[in-house]
Scaffold this active site. Sequence first.
Site, PDB file in Angstrom:
ATOM      1  N   GLY A   1       0.822  -1.197   0.000  1.00 51.50           N
ATOM      2  CA  GLY A   1       0.000   0.000   0.000  1.00 51.50           C
ATOM      3  C   GLY A   1       0.861   1.253   0.000  1.00 51.50           C
ATOM      4  O   GLY A   1       2.051   1.224   0.356  1.00 51.50           O
ATOM      5  N   CYS A   2       0.257   2.382  -0.372  1.00 56.96           N
ATOM      6  CA  CYS A   2       1.019   3.632  -0.508  1.00 56.96           C
ATOM      7  C   CYS A   2       1.517   4.127   0.847  1.00 56.96           C
ATOM      8  O   CYS A   2       2.701   4.449   1.015  1.00 56.96           O
ATOM      9  CB  CYS A   2       0.182   4.680  -1.217  1.00 56.96           C
ATOM     10  SG  CYS A   2      -1.443   4.964  -0.482  1.00 56.96           S
ATOM     11  N   TYR A   3       0.618   4.221   1.832  1.00 58.95           N
ATOM     12  CA  TYR A   3       1.040   4.639   3.169  1.00 58.95           C
ATOM     13  C   TYR A   3       2.063   3.655   3.740  1.00 58.95           C
ATOM     14  O   TYR A   3       3.042   4.048   4.386  1.00 58.95           O
ATOM     15  CB  TYR A   3      -0.160   4.691   4.109  1.00 58.95           C
ATOM     16  CG  TYR A   3      -0.971   5.957   4.078  1.00 58.95           C
ATOM     17  CD1 TYR A   3      -0.388   7.202   4.297  1.00 58.95           C
ATOM     18  CD2 TYR A   3      -2.347   5.915   3.880  1.00 58.95           C
ATOM     19  CE1 TYR A   3      -1.137   8.365   4.307  1.00 58.95           C
ATOM     20  CE2 TYR A   3      -3.120   7.074   3.880  1.00 58.95           C
ATOM     21  CZ  TYR A   3      -2.507   8.293   4.099  1.00 58.95           C
ATOM     22  OH  TYR A   3      -3.258   9.440   4.114  1.00 58.95           O
ATOM     23  N   ALA A   4       1.810   2.359   3.517  1.00 61.90           N
ATOM     24  CA  ALA A   4       2.703   1.341   4.069  1.00 61.90           C
ATOM     25  C   ALA A   4       4.084   1.423   3.445  1.00 61.90           C
ATOM     26  O   ALA A   4       5.102   1.207   4.124  1.00 61.90           O
ATOM     27  CB  ALA A   4       2.100  -0.044   3.847  1.00 61.90           C
TER      28      ALA A   4
END
Length: 915
Positions: A696-699
């Site tokens: 994921g992007c945040y991850a």
Amino acid sequence: MLSLRSRIVANVRPSRLSGLAGRPSVMAAVAAPGAVRDACTPPARVYSSQYSRPISNPSEKDTIVKLLYNIGSRKEVEQYLRHFSSVESQKFAVIKVGGAVISDDLATLASSLTFLNRVGLYPIVVHGAGPQLNTRLESAGIIPRYEDGIRITDGPTLAIAREVFAEENQKLVEALENMGTRARPITSGVFVADYLDKQKYDRVGKIIRVNRDVVESSVRAGCLPILTSLAETSDGQILNVNADIAAGELARVLEPLKIVYLNEKNGLYHGETGKRIDAIHLDEEYESLMKEPWVRYGTKLKLREIKELLDCLPRSSSVAIISAEHLHKELFTHSGAGTLIMRGNRLFSQDDIKNVDRDRLRALLQAEDEAVKSGAQSTASYFHSLDQLRKAGGKYRIFADEPYQAAAIVTEGVGGRQVPILDRLVSTKSAHLNNIVDNLWKQIQKEYPRLVWIVPKSSNNLSWHFERADGSLSVGDGIAFWYGIENLGEIDSAIRSVTRSTVLPSGRAPTSAGTRRYSTLVRPVQQQQQQQQWLRGMVTDTSPTTAGGQQRSYRIGLIGARGYTGKELINIINNHPSLELAYVSSRELNGKPVSGYTKAYLDHVNLSPAEVGTLAKSGRQDVDAWVLALPNGVAAPFVEELDHATASLPIKDQPVVVDLSADYRFDTTGTWTYGLPELFRSSLTSKPVRRISNPGCYATGSQLGLAPLVHLMDPTRLPSVFGVSGYSGAGTKPSPKNDPAFLADNLIPYALTNHIHESEIGFSLTRMVAERMQQQNCGSTNVRVQFTPHVAPFFQGISLTIHVPLEKSMTAAQVRDEFRAWYDDEPLIHVTDSIPLVRDNSGKHYAVAGGFTVPKAPLEGTESAVADRRAVVVVTLDNLLKGAATQAVQNLNLALGLDEFSGIPLQDKPQLSLP
């Protein structure tokens, strides 16, 4: 994308510049009709008022228009906006909202109406409250009574109705104002009525006059008018009026472009097939439709009321039956989403030009046919060629509407040709706006189950043709389209014959020289073997070359291309030296050309999981890798079909699968590899990998900011991540989290605990440090993180402020050196001294870590000494690129044996200055 259908049921939505929609209760309206007024009885006090439309913030409007490009092409969206803005504000649309929509889907309704208002449109809303009224009556011990489908409204019922209508009206107004949209509650003063039949229905009204100035004053003030359907007599008695009837009477006065009935079923459905009716052209279909055995009761009454309404309005007006969540697709795309009902024009066909009005046909050709307008061919010579065709034993048929706004000419039989050719298709702009061309096309389909035609590449309407074709080929100056033909050799023969006779606006026939690229078929699975054989003989090799000579090009299947990430993937693959698109699948964009892809003419398809599995059975002959750009929880059926189809194949022949959702990021079976190359490259390269879960992007940003310090972290305290994303991260479905107006001067925190990326960060970092955690006897091998996401009023990018608890005190330079040691050899991770800003790498393929800071050291031995042993790091990245599409391409490159950064633009890293 053409498929034959009955007169009534449309399986393919035609182009239509008359589409609007919403979500509430036309099926409720169909099921519970109101009183029927005398057709075309003009209400009193009809007058015209011209005034200017309030102008919304230009930058805000531009942003929302860009959001609309994700549901349709730029040309479609701009064409509709011009069309809707060409009339007075109050003539845009009357929208009837059923009570069920307000009670069950208020947020979606308010968001959809707000979206329209942000681009300067002022829909006029008339709502009902039937379900709410029934509930309130039941609580009061009053049994609802109906006669002829009309609610009998006695004194106690009317008293409760007035309260319920006022409450529901206020709910909608408040929901709009909470989203920053000015709205005006109008619960009286618009509809003047007499008793419909006092003895039979009691206090039920028949509208005799509409006070439009009440509505217009609201629009002039920049407010959306929100009306109830209650009316008053001339002496002030309140009367109940069915909301459908009220909306129709208002439309008769305002003559809007659109009348919209919102319902939860997203359209009107065929009573026998169960399929949604896509479009109804009343002039052509009404009589036969009303004879259908399933058209009865409320459905028949609803259709009769709509016909009576449209018969009184200009032909440019139309009725749409749609759900609130699909309002924008109905309004701003050719394909639409619900059921569109319009008058249309009566059509005719003739097989002899002597039986048509040649003067009117000549005028249409001279005004609209590009070959005639450019001087490449005169109308006289064209008419003569049709006569010569007949004399030579060929045939032709002319299709047109009675006013000659649109015409098509199909020829067949030249030189023994068996496949009919669409020789001409011309129309005025008005014919497109009122769907006459689409109705004409249906008539052609009925008569010709197979057809081939060629369109110049310079045409502004290529998307219209792609939507209606089963396949296409680039042929010199033109693009050849066809439908209904299974034998590809027959297609080639027909194309060769049509290129010898078709004249393009340039004055020459389309040449057959050069590469001819085969477009993705709507039925790729059924034609797979035939397509492969034909392509080997017809299409030249366009694989990229390298210093070592010819190199194969890897073919990618993209499932889920509608969203922002899908578009970024298409852009990267379009510029990649070794990747090309084989299939681009999207349910909502099915049949539309793939925008931004220039390596070949390619249109979207709608591949089912079974079709993907069938394609995969051939191994990596057709598709080398599949990218699943789907929402969470949707990928499993595709993965299961791929697993089943390729289980018996050697691993080297199995296609790669890169999943962009969270569905397989927590895999513990070893089947899936976590695709964050900078941290897990060895897992991606030590063995052949065929299943990759894209982070994921945040991850991604959080792990990049934590990984260099994990071995220095205090395991007794939790790191925290404060994340802020642009609203592209909220997807394309309208909501407060992607509404620029709601976000203006605002920051929205959400998922304050237990966000899925919070779990993903800890789960993935735990794999990295499991051995160290066990050695320290911390009682757990899990890395845990505190994470809170926010949405900001910028479009693209992420900023993460990360607090890392440390086991021992460190200086900022030492923290920076840890990052430099980890990422000096990573082209897509830049380390900087300063605090990175979102705007500096929005649109870039790399992430930036910087701003390394530690608190001033307190006295050792104090309680605060432990609490302040921490480092603060800031990471920025583009959520659509390094947070999604760029990372997916990194993973594809590694899995396919290419250079990891092939096709990814690289930028020089900044110089560091800390000692």
